[in-house]
Structures are given as structure tokens and as C-alpha cells.
Write a protein that holds these residues in place. Structure first.
Motif, mmCIF file in Angstrom:
data_model
loop_
_atom_site.group_PDB
_atom_site.id
_atom_site.type_symbol
_atom_site.label_atom_id
_atom_site.label_comp_id
_atom_site.label_asym_id
_atom_site.label_seq_id
_atom_site.Cartn_x
_atom_site.Cartn_y
_atom_site.Cartn_z
ATOM 1 N N UNK A 110 0.826 -1.086 0.073
ATOM 2 C CA UNK A 110 0.030 0.076 -0.086
ATOM 3 C C UNK A 110 0.912 1.162 -0.070
ATOM 4 N N UNK A 111 0.727 2.138 -0.824
ATOM 5 C CA UNK A 111 1.420 3.195 -1.067
ATOM 6 C C UNK A 111 1.505 4.020 0.168
ATOM 7 N N UNK A 112 0.352 4.158 0.850
ATOM 8 C CA UNK A 112 0.150 4.962 2.062
ATOM 9 C C UNK A 112 0.361 4.312 3.302
ATOM 10 N N UNK A 169 10.692 11.755 21.854
ATOM 11 C CA UNK A 169 10.467 12.511 23.231
ATOM 12 C C UNK A 169 9.434 13.479 23.222
ATOM 13 N N UNK A 170 9.771 14.537 22.021
ATOM 14 C CA UNK A 170 9.093 15.602 22.387
ATOM 15 C C UNK A 170 8.098 15.679 20.898
ATOM 16 N N UNK A 171 7.165 16.879 20.696
ATOM 17 C CA UNK A 171 6.558 16.812 19.737
ATOM 18 C C UNK A 171 7.198 17.488 18.560
ATOM 19 N N UNK A 172 8.027 18.429 18.888
ATOM 20 C CA UNK A 172 8.855 19.265 17.700
ATOM 21 C C UNK A 172 10.002 18.037 17.056
ATOM 22 N N UNK A 173 10.448 16.984 17.849
ATOM 23 C CA UNK A 173 11.346 15.997 17.567
ATOM 24 C C UNK A 173 10.619 15.214 16.575
ATOM 25 N N UNK A 174 9.296 14.679 16.883
ATOM 26 C CA UNK A 174 8.704 13.730 16.131
ATOM 27 C C UNK A 174 8.186 14.678 14.751
ATOM 28 N N UNK A 175 7.841 15.904 14.608
ATOM 29 C CA UNK A 175 7.370 16.418 13.495
ATOM 30 C C UNK A 175 8.661 16.442 12.701
ATOM 31 N N UNK A 176 9.868 16.707 13.024
ATOM 32 C CA UNK A 176 10.928 16.932 12.431
ATOM 33 C C UNK A 176 11.501 15.482 11.593
ATOM 34 N N UNK A 177 11.098 14.643 12.356
ATOM 35 C CA UNK A 177 11.608 13.313 11.742
ATOM 36 C C UNK A 177 10.720 12.709 11.189
ATOM 37 N N UNK A 178 9.355 12.992 11.183
ATOM 38 C CA UNK A 178 8.083 12.410 10.174
ATOM 39 C C UNK A 178 8.297 12.984 8.838
ATOM 40 N N UNK A 179 8.784 14.339 8.930
ATOM 41 C CA UNK A 179 8.758 14.862 7.800
ATOM 42 C C UNK A 179 10.079 14.754 6.875
ATOM 43 N N UNK A 180 10.982 14.211 7.647
ATOM 44 C CA UNK A 180 12.160 14.072 7.109
ATOM 45 C C UNK A 180 12.266 12.852 6.108
ATOM 46 N N UNK A 181 11.833 12.938 4.951
ATOM 47 C CA UNK A 181 11.774 12.298 3.939
ATOM 48 C C UNK A 181 11.291 12.690 2.570
ATOM 49 N N UNK A 182 11.804 12.322 1.403
ATOM 50 C CA UNK A 182 11.322 13.031 0.266
ATOM 51 C C UNK A 182 9.875 12.483 -0.082
ATOM 52 N N UNK A 183 9.133 11.566 0.539
ATOM 53 C CA UNK A 183 7.853 11.306 0.301
ATOM 54 C C UNK A 183 6.801 12.255 1.077
ATOM 55 N N UNK A 184 5.746 12.181 0.727
ATOM 56 C CA UNK A 184 4.734 13.078 1.603
ATOM 57 C C UNK A 184 3.244 12.582 0.957
ATOM 58 N N UNK A 185 3.099 11.195 1.065
ATOM 59 C CA UNK A 185 1.707 10.680 0.871
ATOM 60 C C UNK A 185 0.822 10.850 1.944
ATOM 61 N N UNK A 186 1.009 10.186 3.116
ATOM 62 C CA UNK A 186 0.126 10.135 4.140
ATOM 63 C C UNK A 186 0.876 10.246 5.551
ATOM 64 N N UNK A 187 0.109 10.454 6.620
ATOM 65 C CA UNK A 187 0.819 10.220 7.929
ATOM 66 C C UNK A 187 -0.387 9.919 9.004
ATOM 67 N N UNK A 188 -0.173 9.144 10.052
ATOM 68 C CA UNK A 188 -0.993 9.025 11.051
ATOM 69 C C UNK A 188 -0.732 9.795 12.317
ATOM 70 N N UNK A 189 -1.486 10.243 13.256
ATOM 71 C CA UNK A 189 -1.342 10.673 14.403
ATOM 72 C C UNK A 189 -2.438 10.254 15.554
ATOM 73 N N UNK A 190 -1.831 9.824 16.405
ATOM 74 C CA UNK A 190 -2.578 9.504 17.394
ATOM 75 C C UNK A 190 -2.492 9.980 18.918
ATOM 76 N N UNK A 191 -3.375 10.544 19.455
ATOM 77 C CA UNK A 191 -3.510 11.324 20.690
ATOM 78 C C UNK A 191 -4.887 11.869 20.924
#
Lengths: 293, 487, 303
Positions: B300-302, B410-432
């Protein structure tokens, strides 16, 4: 004796500052046999620096409220209105007649006002709440694309640039624009207008120089998200399109036809440089009628 | 009473086989090209075999289209466009699309079984997801046909002409629906190519299209490998290319259309981040992770292939995840209880195994569920890797298999930067469970689809498509119309 | 207080997403339980049933009939397992105990001002003692939902712990009456309170309030049991009660238990159904599996 006039030095605009090109080079565009001045011949390193500035301004510009972006763009128009005569003079110096120059300046101001008004409206036009079959709230809304390379039209020194930059800005993007090679004066003066308004440094970066040198880098840079090419040179278009593939830049081609016409004004120009994001979230199903859980 | 705190899933009450019957399935031994409303022999005379990946048996032979055949198909599509389809009142156009939707619903079971036989996906998914969604897409876009002027304020829209469409092997029927339905609704005609390993449901769809009475040439269906696709992309009389597949091929296509007036839609790869915060509904998040990465064998691409767990709950989440993995059943795609079917092809299995080996070589720690696998066919257990980092290959590259890479943050800004640290940008999931955090995260993710407290949900009304190297253009919903129109 | 020493702050129990639970349940419901697995499952279900009569109109005659039914579920198939227990009001405990002598069938009694639980702690303890003194093997108590809604979690906790103490050797099932709790988050909170206060089982409902047991509610309660097991290594039982009247639904519950907690919970020591009409439907299904013929209710005794 007449007063000796102070001549203006035209520099480039990067990150809210007016440096000279790092290359130290210049070129001298001419109109007829009149030299227009010593203009910065920007290098690929200038472009690279401009992209860095544009990237770091992304958050500052897109992070403003839409209403605030609208006011800032309105402010650009206000300041441009106040400096009309300077632009008319420059346009005349570059070969325009007075009445044509006035027409172009007026149209530029009006275009800014037009797109200023869209800042906090276009997302309402292009968004949707999608009635999915499952128990989810689902909506699609535009987000800024990021950093856009703009190759401004060659045949319009001011209006062409404003017409290209305004929708890109309205969409919440930052940009690096290459001014008309033959008529670069207004572009740099426009940068002064931007700098005097409340546009965060780096949001708009303006370079002067040669397409033949810079186009390739503007199209291939991996940290640029979109490309607005204004013109109709097929070879250039081909070059931009091929190089843009490397990171799948979104390329939009715009001719400089009917620049003065209000037909040029529409929110679809903004839509070319936004990304549509679809968001899902569950909707709890506990109704007041006590259908239970 | 205190026992070692480990849940046991492997012994005791086991499910008996519950295979979906194949009796009612109508499969021919050989399928020709469907061009201009006629079943047409390939000009090369060549056929290729399509194999059931669950037992390696040949299901049918499929005609391979070459440049000549593509030319014939494009000509048929052009003729149908000029003479019939573009002149037909929009409401009538819509009725044909409605017919297709209904015919798919009527033959839903047959479609589902063939989809599972040809592609290896679990019948639970083909029956409950692929086929109903495919019918849903036709139904949704049918209704748009005579309402397009309401979708684009202040604009009169025009169809483009002939659309060349190339679909992948992971959701054959569904992707065909995503492509054909909006193209027809907006008044275009179609030449569509199936993937090599999964052509069958597209030919069953050809039967449906034939039965719908839609004018000949409006939809033309062909098969073949990359060369066939190239023939479509390069054909001078094609106005639009819609492609779903890998980013690599997407770039080849985009290069090929440089200097032409062909409009493109590219729906490409992904390496989605699925982010679990400590205040998430953890059990549902775990279920979302399972759906996110093991749905359709991870083809699945996403797919949510990068899991980020907040460190304070990472042990607990991993434990829940592993226990849930234990209850997943890998096996016969036609068994109604199968959760994870067969890997689509031998080649893809090789790719996945290569990535698994790479993960181990890079020092990552692997966990797989302990279920037994059938002897024949192509299989991969649900797999997860811990002890990986952003620089690991299995974190960076799209595996397209049931392989999850888990990192902590550990932190929100850490995970945002890691999540976006990819050439791709199709989908994402967030659980809170925290609303304000959700809206921050969903707007920060550089991705075209963001699932908050859910994952891998699809709907005909919901636009789908990527940022960055995951492609451009949207499929589904109102936004899925624009790529097929001049506005 | 309570036999479990780890206390949590019940204001911040685990979060539940209702739609996600719904997705999970949809997946459980799509499990196809056929042939051998079905037969095996049906037999397990029979053996997990708490055959129940809890009516104002209960009489010694009714209780006697119920106990007979428990002992001789289906005369034509004596191989079948018996039910787990009969469940009655406290005043019928000693009778039921006598009727079921020499069987392995347990006697369960509701207590603590069942079903509303609106009484003093003192009365509830006395009620519990009445059942235990009558010989009850198991006590099914109700929590104080009013206090729970008032946010008095410590009161609810202490009450459960006190009843647990009064139970002595009898196993305690704590009824949350989920139909009165209003959301899955509250179900989870009540589950945690009951478990930490010493429940041997947690149970959904009294059967007097609708909705009674549902799959989503049961799923949330099983997850609470699982988290407790992860935390302590101790098992807690689960009893959905009310509204489970057919075999197909009962099998789905069983599947939910299997996939949430594993095979360790698949016995009547850890999983029960509170039901009165379920047994006959299960019997009919077993007969259908055995003979291949669809059955009629007229061939199965109603007691």
C-alpha cells in the motif's frame, strides 16, 4: 549650477537584505542605446542563498493568520501606491510611455489588492468537507506548497513580476523570483517596497541576472517545491520541466498575454501553488436520543 | 495465581478452514485486448501468464499489447471522444457510469474472489474494501457528470480528450475505478493498462463495461509491461496521463511528457509516519498500526511503515503490538479468516526479503509473528523492526511489504521533524486524545492525507494524493475532477 | 483494602476511541467460525454459561427447575458439558446449593442491593454475607453508579474492596452496569476501579438495563483486564451478561476473548456468559452440527 543627482545602485534582495551578488559581477541592460545601469549578475550561489532564506521564512509567512497575510499584502499595495511616481519614471526610463507606465503601475497596485483579498478566502472556495460513509469527519483544505521559483516575464518589468508573485504569496508560499533581464529596475525598487511593508524577510527574494545562467538551478534545486515559469520559450520550458522532475516540483507555465486584463485575476492562480490535504478523524457515535454505545 | 505475564495465542481454539468458494467464478483461459468495444487479438500474437501467488498456479493467459495495439486503442478512444462521448449530454454520460457501478455490485463476489486469486490479497479485504469502494467510486463520479459547473466557480470546464491510464498491482480493480470513473464523468475517453501480475479484474471490468452498453472505444483495456505503458505515455494523441505506481517510474513518465501538452496525475510511493503519543487511545492506536502496515500485505503506497512511539509508552505499545500480531492469520487469501494473504509476486517477495536482510545487517532487531506458512506460494510474516534510526535503509526506503520500522521519540517538535524528514509525502497518522495537539500535528505533517486516530480509511468522496515526491494531483472527491479538466 | 496493592489514579485511566473499538469489533465479527472450530466453541460456551433467574417472581419451584436444567441440559446428548453456574438471588442460594450437590456446577448469587445498588454499605455487606453464608461460590455485586457519576471513585473502590473481604473464599464478580455509564471511557474507568479493588471477575450488566452486554463494551473491559495482566501478571475474569441470546453472537464474544487475551482465558474459570436463553440456542446449534439438520425449539426444554 544644477544640483548633482544621486544615482541609485541596484542590488538584489535576499532574506530581507539588499546584498550585492556574491559573484561581484554586473551586467548593463540597455534600452535602445541608453544604458539602464550596472545591474547585479546574480550567480547560482545567490540563488542558493535565496532558497535558504525562503525556506527559513516559510514558517514565518505561512504561520501568520490568513487575515494578517491579507493585510500585509494590502500594505505592499499601499506603499506601492505612495511610490507610484518612482515606478512610472523607471518604466519610462526603460522605454515605456508615461500613460502606459501609469497604467502598468495602477494595474500592479490593483493586482496586489485583488490577491490581498483572496488570502483569507481562497481556502474556503477550494476546501471541502467530504461526506464519507464511515464515522469520520473528513475535510480537504489547501496548504502552502513551500518555496517557489519564479521566472518573471521578460517583457514586463513591474506588472509581470507582481502578477507572478502575488498569487504565490497569497497561497502562503515564499519565493525566489528572477526579474526581467532586460527591464530589471522596477523589480529591485519593488523589493524596496516589500522591505518597507511588513513582509517577513526571506518571504520574497528577488534576483537580477540571466535566465541562461540561473534557470537550470532554479528548476533543479531539491529544496524548491514549485516553479512558475512566465514566458513562452519552448526550449526553456522543456529545460524547466525536465529538471523539475528530479524532486517532482510542480511546474506552472504562464504566458505574459493580457497582463493588464482582469482575466488574469483569479484564485485558480493561487490553487496552482497549494497542496490539498485531506484529514480524517473519528466521530464518536453517542446520540442524545440514547441509542447507546 | 501470578503467572509469567505473557499472553498465549498459539495453542487451543483454532479456526477451521473457511475458504470462499470459487464455483461461481467465470474465468476464461485466455483474455484478449478490449479495444473499441471488441475483444481483439494482440498484433504480436503474444500472451503472458498470470499466476496465483498463493499456489503458483497459472490462472489465465493475457494478451500483451505493443505499440501498434496501443495506437489502435488510442485511435478508438479518440474516435469515440470526437464522435460520441464529447457530444453526449452529460446526464446520459452519467447514466452509463451508474450502470457500471451497479454491474460491479451485482458481480461483487466474483470480483472479490478473482481479485484475491490473482493478487493474493485476503478475501476479507477484497470483499469488504476493494470491490465495494470500486463500485462506490463509479457511483460517486457518475453523479458528477452533469454537475461539473458547480465544482469550479466562475469557470466553464472542458474535458481533455483521451486519457492514458496506468495502474499498479496492489489494488487492481479499485485503482481502475479511481482512474476510469472521474475520467468518464468529466467527458474523457480512456485507454487503461493493467499491471502485469494482476490483469484479471480489469478484464472482468471490461466485461462489465461491455455489458453496460457504453459506446465502443470510450473505455479501452490493455495489458503489458513497462514497454506497453511507455507506448501509452509516448503516444502523441493522448492528452492526459494518470499513473499510480513507484516514484521511480513516475519520474520516467514525467520526463517523457516534457514539452508536450499532456497533463499528468502521479500517485507514487510513500513512507508514512504513524505517530503514537503517550496520551493516545493506545489499544486503538495499535489496531491502527496493524491496519496501517499489514493491510494488503503492506502493498500500500500510504502504508504506515514508520512507527514513532513516544518513549514513555513505547514498551507497552510494543508489547500490545506484538500480542496483536500473534493473532494475525497468514495464509490462503480465499480463506475468510485470513488477515494477511500472499505476497503479490515472487519478485516482490524477493524485494521484501532483501529489505528484511538489510534491516538485520544494519543491526536492527526483528520480530515476526509465529504463525505457520503454507508450503507453496509467496509469503511473508508480519514483521517489525526496532533499534532502527532515521538513517536506516528500512526507515528511508519504501519496502511495499508487511515490514514496520519502529522508532521512539520524546517531544512533539522532534517527531514532527523526523516524520517530515523524507522525500515522500503521501500520508501520515497521528494518535492522541488531545484535540489541540491533533490539529497541530495534522497541519504540520507534509502529507496529502493525514489520519488522526485512525488509519488507512478510504472513501470515494475523500481526495487522495501526495506532497513532494509522492506525486501530484488528487483522486477521489471533488478535487479528483480537476486533473481531468481544462478550467 | 482489596487484594491487589497497586493503586492508580482513576481520573486518568486509559483513553478509548469508540470508533476504533467499532472497527476492531467489525473485524472480530467478520471471523468465520465453522465446522470443528464452531463445535468446539459451542461446547466451550455451554460450559461458560451462568444460567440465570433474577426476577421478583422467582419461587423455589422456578429455582428447582433452573437447577435441573443446569444438570441435564439436553437429555439426548449426555456427553455435553454442563453450564458453569446458576445465578440466583441470595435467598435462593441454599436451595440451589442443595439441588446442585454432587455436581461441579457453582452457585452464584447477586448481592449488594441488586440491581440498583442504592443502599448503605452496611446493608450491602449484610446482603453479601447472606449469600456467602448460604454457600454461594460466587457473588455478583453491583457498583454504586451514582457515586461513580459523582466522581467519588474512592468510595466505589472502597465499597468493592469491602464486599470482596466479606466474600471470603467466594469469587467476586463486579457488575459495572455499563448501560448506565454513558461512554466507553467511563466503562474503562469503572473496570479499572473494580479490578484494582479486588474483583475476580468484571461483569457488564445486571440484565435489568438496556443496553446490557455489547461487544464494544466487552472489548473495552477485556483491554482493561489485559493492561492489568501486563502490569501485575494476575488474571481477572470477564462476564458479559444480558442480551447474548444466540450462539452466533456468543461465538463472536469468544473470538474477542481469544484475540484480546489469548487462550488462557478460554475456560469458565476466566470467562462467563450471564444468560438465560443462550443455552438452548447453543444446544440447537450443536445438534445441527451433529446431525446436519436445522432444529426446532420444540425439541429443547424450556426451564
Amino acid at each position: 549650477m544644477d544640483r548633482v543627482e544621486i544615482l541609485k545602485t541596484y542590488k538584489i534582495y535576499i532574506g530581507g537584505a539588499f546584498p550585492r551578488t556574491e559573484s561581484g559581477r554586473y551586467y548593463v541592460p540597455v534600452h535602445g542605446n541608453k544604458q539602464l545601469g550596472n545591474i547585479c549578475l546574480s550567480s547560482r550561489k545567490d540563488f542558493r542563498n535565496a532558497v535558504v532564506a525562503a525556506r527559513s521564512a516559510c514558517g514565518k509567512w505561512s504561520g501568520k493568520s490568513a487575515a494578517n497575510r491579507s493585510q500585509v499584502m494590502y500594505r505592499i499595495a499601499e506603499i506601492l501606491e505612495g511610490r507610484k511616481s518612482q515606478f512610472v519614471q523607471e518604466l519610462q526610463f526603460q522605454g515605456s510611455t508615461k500613460s502606459k507606465a501609469e497604467q502598468e503601475v495602477h494595474a500592479s497596485i490593483d493586482r496586489l489588492i485583488y490577491y490581498a483579498g483572496w488570502c483569507d478566502k481562497f481556502s474556503q472556495v477550494f476546501s471541502s468537507v467530504n461526506p464519507v460513509a464511515s464515522a469520520h469527519f473528513n475535510f480537504t483544505a489547501p496548504e502552502p506548497m513551500g518555496v517557489i521559483s519564479i521566472c518573471a516575464p521578460e517583457d514586463s518589468g513591474l506588472l509581470g513580476l507582481v502578477d507572478a508573485v502575488a498569487p504565490v504569496l497569497a497561497g502562503g508560499n515564499t519565493c525566489v523570483a528572477l526579474a526581467s533581464e532586460g527591464m530589471p529596475l522596477c523589480a529591485i525598487t519593488f523589493a524596496e517596497v516589500l522591505n518597507a511593508s511588513d513582509v517577513p524577510g526571506g518571504t520574497v527574494n528577488i534576483l537580477t541576472g540571466k535566465r541562461t545562467e540561473l534557470l537550470e538551478h532554479m528548476a533543479s534545486h531539491m529544496d524548491v517545491n514549485g516553479f512558475l515559469y512566465c514566458g513562452s520559450d519552448e526550449e526553456e520550458i522543456r529545460k524547466v520541466q525536465s529538471l523539475a522532475v528530479e524532486n517532482l516540483k510542480r511546474v506552472s507555465i504562464s504566458t505574459s498575454e493580457k497582463l493588464l486584463s482582469s482575466e488574469r485575476q483569479n484564485p485558480y492562480c493561487i490553487e496552482d501553488f497549494v497542496e490539498m490535504k485531506t484529514t480524517w478523524h473519528p466521530i464518536e457515535i453517542i446520540s442524545g436520543s440514547g441509542s447507546g454505545y | 495465581m501470578a503467572k509469567s505475564p505473557k499472553l498465549e495465542f498459539d495453542v487451543g481454539w483454532d479456526l477451521s478452514p473457511a475458504p470462499e468458494s470459487t464455483d461461481h467464478i467465470n474465468l476464461k483461459g485466455q483474455y484478449d485486448l478490449f479495444i473499441n468495444g471488441k475483444w481483439t487479438k494482440p498484433s504480436s500474437g503474444k500472451y503472458f501468464k498470470t499466476v496465483n501467488p498463493a499456489n503458483e498456479k497459472v490462472l489465465a493467459e493475457i494478451a500483451e499489447a505493443n505499440e501498434k495495439d496501443i495506437d489502435k486503442a488510442v485511435q478508438a478512444a479518440r474516435k469515440a471522444y470526437v464522435e460520441v462521448w464529447s457530444k453526449m449530454p452529460a446526464a446520459e454520460r452519467g447514466k452509463y457510469i451508474y450502470r457500471i457501478a451497479r454491474l460491479i455490485q451485482e458481480r461483487a463476489r466474483e470480483f472479490a474472489v478473482i481479485e484475491s486469486m490473482d493478487g493474493g490479497k485476503a478475501i476479507r479485504e477484497s470483499r469488504d474494501v476493494d470491490v465495494p469502494l470500486a463500485a462506490g467510486h463509479f457511483f460517486y463520479y457518475a453523479g458528477w457528470a452533469d454537475k461539473l459547473e458547480y465544482a469550479f466557480p466562475n469557470r466553464r470546464v472542458h474535458s481533455l480528450g483521451v486519457a492514458g491510464q496506468i495502474i499498479p498491482w496492489n489494488f487492481p480493480l479499485l485503482m481502475a475505478a479511481w482512474k476510469i470513473a472521474p475520467a468518464l464523468a468529466t467527458g474523457n475517453t480512456v485507454v487503461i493498462k493493467s499491471a502485469e501480475t494482476t490483469p484479471l479484474t480489469l478484464y472482468k471490468l471490461a466485461e462489465v463495461i461491455e455489458a453496460s452498453g457504453i459506446p465502443p472505444g470510450v473505455v479501452n483495456i490493455v495489458s503489458g509491461a513497462g514497454e506497453t505503458g511507455a507506448a501509452i505515455v509516448n503516444h502523441p494523441d493522448v492528452d492526459k496521463i494518470a499513473f499510480t505506481g513507484s516514484t521511480g517510474v513516475g519520474k520516467i513518465i514525467q520526463r517523457a511528457v516534457v514539452g508536450t501538452n499532456k497533463k499528468t496525475t502521479l500517485e507514487l510511493g510513500g513512507k508514512a509516519a504513524n505517530i503514537i503519543f503517550e496520551d493516545a487511545p493506545l489499544d486503538q492506536a495499535v489496531e491502527g498500526v496493524i491496519n496501517g502496515i499489514y493491510f494488503n500485505q503492506g502493498h500500500v503506497c500510504c502504508a504506515g511503515s514508520r512507527l514513532f512511539i513516544q518513549e514513555s509508552v513505547s514498551d507497552l505499545v510494543l508489547r500490545k503490538l506484538k500480542d496483536r500480531m500473534e493473532s494475525l492469520i497468514v495464509g490462503d487469501p480465499l480463506d475468510k479468516n485470513t488477515d494477511i494473504g500472499a505476497i503479490n509476486s515472487k519478485e516482490q517477495l524477493g524485494t521484501i526479503n532483501h529489505f528484511i536482510k538489510t534491516g538485520k545487517d544494519e543491526g536492527a532487531e526483528m520480530y515476526q509473528n509465529s504463525c505457520s506458512l503454507p508450503d507453496k506460494g509467496y509469503w511473508c510474516r508480519p514483521t517489525l523492526f526496532t533499534n532502527v534510526s532515521q538513517s536506516s535503509k528500512i526507515v528511508q526506503e519504501e519496502i511495499f511489504g508487511p515490514v514496520l520500522a519502529v522508532q521512539t521519540f520524546r517531544t512533539i517538535d522532534e517527531v514532527i521533524s523526523k516524520a517530515n524528514n523524507t522525500p515522500y509525502g503521501l500520508s501520515a497518522g497521528v494518535w492522541t486524545d488531545k484535540g489541540s495537539k491533533i490539529f497541530n500535528l495534522t497541519s504540520q505533517m507534509k502529507a496529502g492525507i493525514v489520519w488522526a486516530n485512525t488509519y488507512n480509511k478510504f472513501d470515494p468522496t475523500s481526495p487522495f494524493g501526495g506532497y513532494k515526491e509522492s506525486g501530484f494531483g488528487r483522486e477521489g472527491g471533488l478535487h479528483g475532477l480537476k486533473p481531468y479538466l481544462k478550467i | 483494602m482489596g487484594n491487589k496493592n497497586k493503586f492508580s489514579d482513576f481520573r486518568v485511566t486509559a483513553r478509548i476511541d469508540q470508533v476504533g473499538i467499532g472497527d476492531r469489533i467489525a473485524r472480530i465479527r467478520s471471523r468465520s467460525i465453522k465446522k470443528e472450530a464452531k463445535l468446539q466453541g459451542l461446547k466451550m460456551i455451554l460450559n461458560m454459561i451462568d444460567l440465570t433467574t433474577l426476577e421478583g417472581a422467582d419461587t423455589t419451584g422456578k429455582v428447582q427447575q433452573l437447577c435441573n436444567k443446569a444438570k441435564f441440559l439436553h437429555a439426548s446428548n449426555p456427553e455435553l458439558p454442563t453450564v458453569a453456574a446458576v445465578c440466583v438471588y441470595p435467598n435462593f442460594v441454599s436451595q440451589a446449593k442443595k439441588e446442585l450437590e454432587k455436581t461441579r456446577i457453582k452457585v452464584a448469587s447477586v448481592a449488594t442491593a441488586f440491581p440498583a445498588g442504592q443502599s448503605s454499605m452496611e446493608v450491602k455487606i449484610k446482603d453479601t454475607k447472606l449469600a456467602v453464608d448460604g454457600g454461594a461460590d460466587e457473588v455478583d455485586m453491583v457498583i454504586s453508579r451514582g457515586r461513580f457519576h459523582q466522581g467519588e471513585y474512592s468510595y466505589v473502590y472502597d465499597e468493592i474492596a469491602a464486599v470482596k473481604e466479606a466474600c471470603g473464599k467466594a469469587r467476586l464478580k463486579v457488575i459495572l452496569e455499563t448501560g448506565e455509564l454513558g461512554s466507553l471511557d467511563k466503562v474503562r474507568r469503572a473496570s479499572d476501579i473494580a479490578i484494582y479493588a479486588g474483583a475476580d471477575f468484571i461483569k457488564t450488566s445486571t440484565g435489568k438495563i438496556k443496553p446490557a452486554a455489547t461487544l464494544p463494551v466487552t472489548c473495552v473491559m477485556l483491554e482493561a483486564i489485559r493492561d492489568y495482566f501486563y502490569e501485575t501478571g494476575s488474571m481477572v475474569g470477564m462476564k458479559p451478561a444480558g442480551g447474548i441470546s444466540n450462539a452466533k453472537l456468543a461465538l463472536q464474544y469468544l473470538m474477542l476473548v481469544k484475540e484480546t487475551l489469548g487462550n488462557g482465558w478460554l475456560s469458565n474459570e476466566w470467562f462467563r456468559y450471564g444468560a438465560s436463553s443462550l443455552a438452548n440456542d447453543v444446544l440447537m446449534q450443536i445438534e445441527k452440527q451433529r446431525t446436519g439438520i436445522y432444529q426446532s425449539k420444540d425439541y429443547f426444554s424450556k426451564d
